[in-house]
Design an enzyme around this catalytic site. Structure first.
Site, PDB file in Angstrom:
ATOM      1  N   GLU A 129       0.802  -1.222   0.000  1.00 36.96           N
ATOM      2  CA  GLU A 129       0.000   0.000   0.000  1.00 36.96           C
ATOM      3  C   GLU A 129       0.841   1.281   0.000  1.00 36.96           C
ATOM      4  OE1 GLU A 129      -2.921  -0.213   3.129  1.00 36.96           O
ATOM      5  OE2 GLU A 129      -3.973  -1.859   2.159  1.00 36.96           O
TER       6      GLU A 129
ATOM      7  N   GLU B  74      -6.133  -7.982  -0.150  1.00 34.75           N
ATOM      8  CA  GLU B  74      -6.773  -7.758   1.157  1.00 34.75           C
ATOM      9  C   GLU B  74      -8.213  -7.330   0.947  1.00 34.75           C
ATOM     10  OE1 GLU B  74      -4.926  -4.988   3.916  1.00 34.75           O
ATOM     11  OE2 GLU B  74      -2.942  -5.833   3.526  1.00 34.75           O
TER      12      GLU B  74
END
Ligand code: FCB
Length: 444
Positions: free
Chosen positions: A167, A357
């Site tokens: 991320e 995720e």
């Protein structure tokens, strides 16, 4: 009800994800201090000033945790290696105990028939490197490349996949502009530099792993739907800006070697000199792209303050319009297909996509094992995936966040994302109803 494994293409993979600092117990096993330890110990940053010193004690309880992964029927386990556990000072002498731990962990996965999917950076930067400016310092790309070499020489031969950085938006914007995560800065110049350097580090790490002969290398970006708060031109501008900063900047840098105009309009003056020349390093051939997806947000332009329009991006977040998770994140399953379609169409073409995720923090109820809301959330998102598969979007796998209740960063141990409940006093693990439901779905 959750869709079954047989409702997906036969090669579709199911996995579950965790990260090092959130579960391992960072005070143990010779790991060095990280900027998350420092951030958490500074008043006001983390709920209850909680930190990852013990967390779920995965460092010693990992065999039990891998048994849980196996018994649920997951094909892949996405875990991260901690830079400061491998290199306590960020550079220099490795911590042999740390290397031994990841070595055993990978062998433990293989022994249980689980594919190991490694991420090399999930946010715990060694403090010694933070002292040198961390992500603001261009040298981080080479420090990260050296760390990549050390850990991958040890475990790279047995991995199913690897990705450098979890991320990039959180590593940079959330942490250097919004100040919500370590190092807790609120500085546009630091942000722009971090945004560029994180991509340079990604490129260098991919180069190192290719040189070592690793395959199945990818990247993990998080995306959040940026919706205009209302039907006005200013709300649309606000949403476009956020979409550019959050959802386009990093994937565009990695795949196309350029940054979106709607982000450059504010960031360009602060990027390091000669930034355009780094794209040959940043743009590396990848074997897959990962998407972490949770929610939708709404944006408008911020109202003037003291008679002045706030500086770029000058936006504000407005209230959600649909039900939210326990962390106040708006549930918007359609966003999952939106992003998978967008990624394939605009950036990645036929490259395999993985949802690396997806999951939810639950509303605390009387029975900690009863998490029907999570089962509903997962099934809504899995239904979107089925639609994508039917439309020919090349999505090849889905990872639930997370195996265990764990340290949820600035929120501490309050929000629980686990399929498995963790009693933080005894560290006892107990599967929740969502774990049982997934096990059932994956067996059919
Ligand atoms: C993601 C992070 C992960 C976890 C979930 C809820 O942004 O990658 O560590 O905190 O959110």
């Amino acid at each position: 009800m959750l869709p079954h494994r047989s409702d997906f293409p036969s090669d579709f993979l199911f996995g579950v994800a965790t990260s090092a600092y959130q579960i391992e117990g960072h005070a143990q096993g010779g790991a060095g201090p990280t900027h998350w330890d420092d951030f958490a110990r500074t008043p006001g940053n983390v709920t209850g000033a909680q930190h990852g010193a013990i967390a779920c004690d995965h460092l010693t309880r990992w065999p039990e945790d891998l048994d849980l992964v196996q018994q649920a029927g997951f094909d892949v386990y996405r875990f991260s290696t901690s830079w400061a556990r491998v290199l306590p000072e960020g550079r220099g002498t490795p911590n042999q105990d740390g290397l031994d731990f990841y070595d055993r962990l990978v062998d433990g996965m293989l022994a249980r028939g689980i594919k190991p999917a490694a991420t090399l950076y999930h946010w715990e930067l060694p403090s010694a490197l933070a002292d040198l400016g961390g992500w603001r310092n261009r040298d981080i790309a080479n420090w990260f490349a050296d760390y990549t070499e050390v850990i991958m020489k040890r475990i790279g031969d047995r991995l199913w996949s690897a990705a450098p950085i979890n991320e990039p938006w959180c590593v940079t914007w959330l942490s250097h502009f919004e100040g919500h995560h370590a190092p807790g800065l609120r500085d546009i110049r630091a942000t722009a530099r971090a945004m560029h350097h994180v991509l340079l580090a990604h490129g260098r790490a991919i180069q190192v792993m290719r040189e070592l002969g690793l395959s199945n290398l990818g990247a993990v970006c998080n995306m959040e739907v940026a919706a205009p708060a209302n039907d006005t031109a200013s709300a649309r501008t606000a949403a476009t800006r956020h979409d550019a900063i959050y959802n386009q900047f990093f994937i565009s840098g990695m795949m196309k070697g350029r940054y979106p105009d709607a982000a450059l309009e504010g960031l360009e003056p602060y990027l390091p000199r000669g930034w355009q020349d780094d794209f040959p390093t940043i743009v590396q051939k990848l074997d897959w792209m990962g998407l972490n997806y949770y929610a939708r947000k709404h944006y408008d332009m911020a109202p003037p303050r003291d008679g002045q329009q706030p500086p770029w991006p000058g936006t504000c977040e407005t209230a959600p319009t649909r039900p939210c998770t326990g962390l106040g994140w708006e549930i918007y399953p359609e966003g999952l297909s939106h992003f998978l379609q967008m990624m394939a169409r605009d950036y990645t073409g036929d490259l395999p996509l993985y949802v690396t995720e997806n999951g939810m923090a639950e509303h605390p109820g009387a029975d900690p094992l009863s998490d029907q809301d999570r089962i509903t959330y997962l099934s809504q998102h899995m239904n979107e995936l089925q639609k994508c598969c039917a439309e020919g979007v090349p999505v090849k796998g889905y990872f639930t966040w997370s195996l265990l209740d764990n340290y949820e960063w600035a929120h501490g141990y309050g929000p629980r994302f686990g399929l498995v409940h963790v009693d933080y006093d005894t560290l006892t693990r107990t599967p929740k109803h969502s774990y049982q439901a997934l096990r059932n779905a994956l067996s059919r």
